[in-house]
Design a protein around this motif. Structure first.
Motif, mmCIF file in Angstrom:
data_model
loop_
_atom_site.group_PDB
_atom_site.id
_atom_site.type_symbol
_atom_site.label_atom_id
_atom_site.label_comp_id
_atom_site.label_asym_id
_atom_site.label_seq_id
_atom_site.Cartn_x
_atom_site.Cartn_y
_atom_site.Cartn_z
ATOM 1 N N UNK A 183 -10.833 6.032 -1.758
ATOM 2 C CA UNK A 183 -11.617 5.095 -2.566
ATOM 3 C C UNK A 183 -12.900 5.749 -3.073
ATOM 4 N N UNK A 213 -9.131 1.650 -11.122
ATOM 5 C CA UNK A 213 -9.554 1.889 -9.749
ATOM 6 C C UNK A 213 -8.347 2.310 -8.939
ATOM 7 N N UNK A 214 -7.918 1.481 -8.008
ATOM 8 C CA UNK A 214 -6.762 1.863 -7.219
ATOM 9 C C UNK A 214 -5.501 1.885 -8.080
ATOM 10 N N UNK A 292 -2.450 0.691 1.607
ATOM 11 C CA UNK A 292 -2.986 -0.663 1.441
ATOM 12 C C UNK A 292 -4.373 -0.591 0.810
ATOM 13 N N UNK A 293 -5.081 0.503 1.051
ATOM 14 C CA UNK A 293 -6.423 0.629 0.499
ATOM 15 C C UNK A 293 -6.425 1.226 -0.906
ATOM 16 N N UNK A 296 -3.608 -0.675 -4.604
ATOM 17 C CA UNK A 296 -4.061 -1.786 -5.429
ATOM 18 C C UNK A 296 -3.457 -3.128 -5.066
ATOM 19 N N UNK A 297 -2.400 -3.125 -4.235
ATOM 20 C CA UNK A 297 -1.796 -4.375 -3.766
ATOM 21 C C UNK A 297 -1.534 -5.378 -4.877
ATOM 22 N N UNK A 317 1.435 -5.144 6.151
ATOM 23 C CA UNK A 317 0.131 -5.097 6.813
ATOM 24 C C UNK A 317 -0.794 -6.188 6.287
ATOM 25 N N UNK A 318 -0.712 -6.466 4.989
ATOM 26 C CA UNK A 318 -1.619 -7.446 4.405
ATOM 27 C C UNK A 318 -1.268 -8.869 4.787
#
Lengths: 364, 327
Positions: A183, A213-214, A292-293, A296-297, A317-318
């Motif tokens: 990140x 971003x992600x 998961x970080x 971008x989910x 995980x989320x």
């Protein structure tokens, strides 16, 4: 009962007297071999039995995990069936579950990460196993006039060990640290080049969206670094195991260093290298926290490597901590799919390795 | 005499309370529990901030002595607990829209239509007329908006989506209200820290986080239009005004989904501590009541420094009274 060695020794008294101290020629009181005692026989049997039990216990454990997840996923499999695999929405409020974006994202990030990681991992393995460092340093030492001094000869070996350990140390970095690093370092670093590519080559589907971003690219880059130690360490071992005779024969036939490496050494070690890549792929598929970080989910399916995505492991995980009964079933179903993908990759990989191995043996 | 005192002390010693729940009030709760432990060394309190959903679940299953949740338990959930439930609002906080807009104003105004549109994905550029019209005199850059949401289930998402559902029919019939919803657009970060990190690292990002997180990390927060059409920023006064807009019912479950007071900040919530009505062990019961009483009185002093809203006097009285239900 006299052991056969003694009679042999008696037959050649002169040579014995010359090569061994006199004490050894004295007749032995005890036989030098004896049948195993009952105790030893039982210990051996117990050891064999316990290894057998433990080996099967591992198989049993895997089957149990599959069965357990499968039975928890049962209701979801009945309710959602195949639509679960093709659906694109994950909405716990409406009990609508589909994991196609997560499957695509898992495979996309894993393949991209693995492609980058394999290229670098193999390069590191060749560099560390083929004496590039030693030849480079030798040249430098000769220029400095230090080559003949005692002690300096082992320097390349040290540096090789240092590099090897450093690369292997990457495997010990916790996943969440990779995620944070991704990140705060990787995303800002790749944003500029990525958006340049999108502006200039945006007609290519791979660069079809801007990177805000992600997204898939930062996730894959971090994955590549995570699988690097596995691939480089195992590939290096495989390269080191190539018989020196082969290497010498290649040079003897007039091959240059690169010809020898690319045409003889790497193909000979290919079984091990492929094995390394498959292990790396397994790691990439199951990686959770960093993805998961960084991924971008977002339940999006896109060819663009700058688009945010979701992965199965990140989805699990989320959503697990807050999931209700129905959602837990759906998550178990998703876990089962992830297991199936991993199994499929392993089977395909093993088959390729076996084919490659057989082809190579045919050549020899 | 001396002996009985000693024996009483020994009896009272070593009560360990287990609690699980929301991450939102966790910093405040942790502070209370350490401070309380300093005053009463015999009471140890373990609070695991696993999330509101986990808090309610473990509380229902009787795995903990108390739970905590940003979303008050529903009637259905309460009915499932055989020892009875007392819901105690312990503190309150606001949820802000923090943003990262290089070249943008420090206090961007967002109309209700604008922030619903951003999270619905119908407004995609920062210089969209719907944003620009509320910010006269400000030149907004032509940057793409990246909405940042919570990827994991959370009480924060519940409160935020509850507010969006209250102000927009399109949201209500679309993503709806829940601890995790199917956001139509944007990227997801894990936990408040994950969302905060993504906003800070992504130019053009906007996301919902708890006030405390945005304040600690010095992110600009949008000034939001409330029900009365006023643009209000999140601060002590506007949050208190929002709390005052809704009177607490007897069961202490009050949803402040859209406060009607003109000076109120629009997204404010109580957060609840979940206690059983009956405790088998009187030591546990007394220790828990002691801690809660401490939190309601002394503990409220830590609120503002940690970014929470100190409970109004009337609420403190009502909650203290509700403690009597615990036996």
């Amino acid at each position: 009962m006299s052991p056969p060695e003694q009679s042999g020794a008696a037959a050649r008294p002169n040579r014995i007297a010359v090569t061994t101290p006199p004490a050894a020629t004295e007749p032995r009181d005890e036989p030098i071999s004896r049948p195993p005692s009952t105790m030893e026989v039982w210990a051996d049997r117990a050891f064999r039995a316990s290894t057998l039990v433990i080996a099967w216990a591992v198989v049993g454990l895997v089957l149990y995990v599959v069965w357990d997840i499968g039975s928890a996923a049962g209701p979801a499999i009945r309710d959602y069936g195949g639509a679960f695999l093709t659906g694109t929405t994950w909405d716990a409020n409406r009990n609508e579950f589909g994991i196609r974006p997560a499957i695509v994202g898992t495979v996309y990030t894993s393949f991209l990460g693995l492609a980058i990681g394999s290229a670098f991992g193999l390069a590191i393995a060749i560099f560390l196993s083929e004496g590039f460092l030693a030849s480079g340093l030798d040249g430098a030492l000769k220029v400095l006039g230090l080559a003949d001094r005692p002690g300096w000869a082992s320097v390349p070996g040290w540096i090789e060990d240092l590099l090897k350990t450093t690369v292997e140390l990457l495997a010990a970095v916790p996943s969440v640290v990779y995620g944070l690093w991704g990140i705060f370092v990787v995303i800002p670093l790749v944003r500029g080049p990525a958006n340049w590519l999108h502006d200039h080559l945006g007609w290519l589907p791979f660069f079809g969206t801007p990177l805000s971003g992600p997204g898939i690219l930062p996730a894959s880059l971090v994955l590549a670094i995570m699988v690097l130690p596995t691939i480089s360490a195992i590939s290096r071992d495989a390269l080191v195991e190539v018989p020196p005779k082969l290497r010498e024969a290649a040079f003897g036939l007039g091959a240059t260093r690169w010809e020898a490496i690319l045409a003889v050494i790497v193909p000979t070690a290919s079984t091990g290298i492929l094995g390394a890549i498959i292990l790396g792929f397994g790691r990439a598929l199951g990686e959770t926290m960093a993805l998961a970080m960084l991924a971008g989910n977002a339940n999006v399916i896109s060819w663009s490597m700058f688009s945010p995505a979701n992965t199965l492991a990140a989805l699990l995980a989320n959503h697990f901590p807050e999931a209700g009964t129905v959602e837990v079933g759906a998550l178990m179903y998703a876990a089962l799919v992830l297991l199936a993908i991993t199994l499929l990759v392993n089977i395909v990989g093993t088959t390729i390795v076996q084919r490659a191995d057989a082809a190579l043996k045919g050549l020899r | 005499m001396g002996l009985t005192a000693w024996r009483d002390a020994a009896l009272a010693a070593d009560v360990t309370l287990q609690g699980t729940g929301a991450t939102f009030p966790a910093p405040l709760y942790q502070r209370w529990f350490t401070e309380y432990n300093k005053l009463h060394p015999e009471v140890q309190i373990n609070y695991q901030a696993l999330g509101s959903g986990a808090g309610v679940k473990q509380f229902q299953e009787g795995l903990v002595n108390f739970g905590a949740s940003d979303a008050a338990m529903t009637d259905e959930e309460i009915a499932a607990v055989k020892d009875g439930v007392v819901l105690l609002p312990m503190t309150a906080g606001s949820i802000v829209l923090a943003y990262n807009l290089p070249g943008g104003p420090p206090e961007l105004k967002l109309s209700r239509e604008a922030y619903v549109g951003i999270f619905l994905g119908t407004i995609t550029k920062w210089n969209d007329p719907k944003i620009a019209s509320a910010n006269p005199g400000v030149t907004l850059p032509d940057t793409k908006i990246t909405p940042v949401t919570r990827s994991d289930g959370s009480g924060t998402t519940f409160v935020f989506t509850q507010h969006l559902s209250a102000i927009s029919n399109e949201w209500k019939s679309g993503p709806g209200t829940g601890k995790s919803v199917n956001f139509p657009t944007g990227v997801g970060g894990k936990g408040n820290p994950g969302v905060t990190a993504l906003i800070k690292q992504t130019p053009g990002a906007i996301g919902y986080v708890e006030y405390g997180y945005a304040k600690q990390t010095n992110m600009p927060m949008a000034v939001l239009e409330n029900k009365s059409g006023q643009y209000v920023k999140a601060d002590r006064e506007s949050e208190k005004a929002a709390l005052s807009s809704v009177a607490l019912p007897p069961d202490l479950r009050a949803w402040i989904s859209d406060p009607a007071v003109p000076t109120a900040y629009p997204i404010v919530t109580y957060t609840w501590l979940l206690a059983y009505k009956k405790y088998a062990d009187p030591k546990v019961r007394d220790a828990l009541k002691g801690v809660i009483q401490y939190g309601l009185t002394e503990g409220q002093k830590f609120s503002e420094e940690l970014g929470y809203i100190a409970l109004p006097e009337s609420v403190v009285t009502a909650v203290s009274k509700a403690l009597d239900q615990i036996s």
